[in-house]
Design a protein around this motif. Structure first.
Motif: not given
Lengths: 252, 280
Positions: A91, A95, A97, A99, B165, B168-169, B174, B178, B182-183, B186-187, B278
């Motif tokens: 992107f 970006n 993650f 965490t 975010m 991106a995932a 994904i 999930k 999982r993303v 948690p953030t 996060g």
């Protein structure tokens, strides 16, 4: 020709707003295709149609056909998740993650895809980080937070993250627009190395960049593909008046 | 306006803002100081380890109430947190309009319902069918009070997770569920934990909804289907009793309650700050 990216009669909408009009294009496999054009011309929307990310936006709609490396992306019953595994994306803004550590960022695609063997994950992380020319800089800091890296490193981390799932295609949406010239040069070098193994599509506002890294270039304007051809030819001898106006800076 | 006048106004306004900030902190400091002054003398080892003595005997402690409050809070959290956090996730992520709108509205109304009403509700749906007061009923009442706070803060925190975010995932192939678990979650974790802590602190001190659910008990807890002691109940009972010794113990109980909330919040912060966080 089954390989590469073949797009036919692609139209895309955001709600009632028709943003892409009858796009047809054939992009060669294992080569770099650059897409240029003014902001809002539909370049980003176009590449988001290739890996079915366009439909993630509420109200967004697509019609037409897209074949990527022989697979019909919009065939009924095709799982967009499978498509996105084959077609990686980088992107505009890095970006990673926040965490996750550097390591976790790189292997997140594999891990959440069900891979649990540590050895496999480690091998994949090293391979992807080497491919993204980041390994030497982070090999001693794999446990550090992904967002503790510099902007250029973060973007290469995102490239490594996309490469770790071994896609066949890499889509890059203005990957250097948030980076300084040195970091940009590194990413460009990387693109030239990766093109032997991947089909790459890069959206850029930087025409020099398009000229430097790509074999073929497409020029978008107001949701239409105005011209598509060999990069050198498009920049030195454009067929369309609008292309000429844009690349010579006489536009708008 | 002359530069001198501007500087003057600047100084005055800065002073007013600083004074306001100081006044905000003052009530908590005064309460805490008062509790220390009144309660510290009754806080001793016996207080934390022993049951209340029979009426008329000096000494004894509130150990049963401390344990009872912990059990009630854990029960409330076990019932309320999963519902609240997943509910908040749904409200933040759903593309549907009507159900989230309704849920948000109901949560806000529920947040404004007096806690004694929620106690009556728990009495009606749990105590009456079971034909006895119980820890379960108390935990349920507290869970209902927690729910709207946890739902709304979780929703806000999940909303704060940048869409980049999610994208991106998703672009990594994904699956969406999930990506959320999982993303995105948690953030948003640090912020959600703050909301959870606020909710726990709120219910740990609730008295009214426990009056006719948990009911109180002068002995150690005897199972979740039995009446159970709680610090706020014990404080209430001791504070209105005519014995000086009990008054002192009520103060000590209040001090313990504040200390408990403080320790739990601190522990949650320490435990969760180990990894990268996060959104805050």
């Amino acid at each position: 020709m089954a390989d590469g990216i073949l797009v036919k009669d692609l139209n895309a909408w955001f709600g009632d707003h028709h943003v892409l009009h009858d796009i047809g294009i054939a992009m060669a496999p294992k080569a770099v295709t650059a897409l240029i054009g003014p902001s809002g011309c539909g370049k980003s929307t176009f590449i988001r149609c290739l890996n079915r990310m366009h439909e993630v936006v509420p109200g967004a709609r697509v019609t037409g056909g897209v074949r990527v490396e022989g697979q019909d992306v919009y065939a009924p019953g095709v799982d967009p998740v499978q498509i996105r595994r084959k077609i990686g994306m980088v992107f505009q803004k890095p970006n990673p993650f926040p965490t996750m550590s550097v390591f976790d960022n790189v292997v997140v695609g594999l891990r959440l895809g069900g891979m649990r063997e540590r050895a496999v994950l480690h091998e994949a992380a090293e391979r992807a980080l080497r491919q993204a020319a980041l390994w030497d800089e982070v090999k001693d800091a794999l446990g550090k937070s992904g967002v503790s890296l510099s902007g250029g490193q973060q973007q290469r981390l995102c490239i490594a993250r996309a490469l770790a799932v071994e896609p066949e295609v890499l889509l890059m949406d203005e990957p250097c627009s948030a980076l300084d010239p040195i970091a940009t040069a590194k990413i460009e070098e990387l693109i030239l190395e990766l093109r032997s193994t991947l089909t790459i599509v890069i959206v850029t506002h930087n025409m020099q960049q398009a000229a430097r890294v790509s074999e073929a270039t497409g020029f978008f304007l107001l949701g239409e593909l105005v011209e598509f051809g060999v990069t050198r030819q498009l920049f030195t001898n454009p067929r369309d008046k609008r292309t000429e106006d844009y690349i010579t800076g006489r536009f708008g | 306006m002359t530069p001198a006048a501007r500087r003057g106004i600047n100084i005055v306004m800065s002073g007013v803002a600083a004074l306001a900030a100081a006044l905000v902190v003052l009530p908590l400091l005064v309460i805490f100081g008062f509790l220390l002054w009144q309660g510290a003398s009754a806080v001793n080892v016996d207080f934390f380890l022993h049951l209340p003595k029979p009426v008329g005997e000096a000494g004894g402690g509130m150990a049963n109430a401390i344990v009872g409050t912990l059990i009630l809070v854990v029960l409330a959290a076990a019932l309320g947190l999963p519902l609240g956090i997943f509910g908040g996730l749904y409200l933040a992520e759903s593309r549907d309009r009507r159900l989230p709108w309704l849920a948000r509205f109901v949560a806000d109304v529920l947040n404004g319902v007096p806690s004694i009403v929620i106690g009556i509700f728990a009495y009606t749906v749990i105590v009456l069918p079971m034909k006895r007061f119980s820890a379960l009923a108390g935990g349920f009442a507290l869970a209902v009070i927690m729910l709207p706070i946890v739902v709304r803060t979780s929703e806000e925190m999940v909303r704060l997770v940048p869409s980049s975010m999610r994208e991106a995932a998703l672009a990594l192939g994904i699956p969406e569920w999930k990506v959320l678990l999982r993303v995105v979650l948690p953030t948003a974790r640090a912020g959600i934990i703050t909301g959870v802590m606020v909710a726990i602190a709120r219910v740990a001190g609730e008295t009214a909804p426990l009056l006719f659910t948990a009911f109180g008990n002068r002995f150690w807890h005897q199972g979740l289907d039995q009446p159970i002691a709680a610090l706020p109940l014990q404080i209430f009972a001791y504070a209105i009793a005519p014995y000086d010794d009990w008054h002192r113990q009520a103060w000590a109980g209040a001090l313990t309650l504040i200390g408990l909330v403080f320790v739990v919040s601190l522990a949650a912060r320490v435990v969760t700050s180990g990894r990268f966080t996060g959104v805050r």
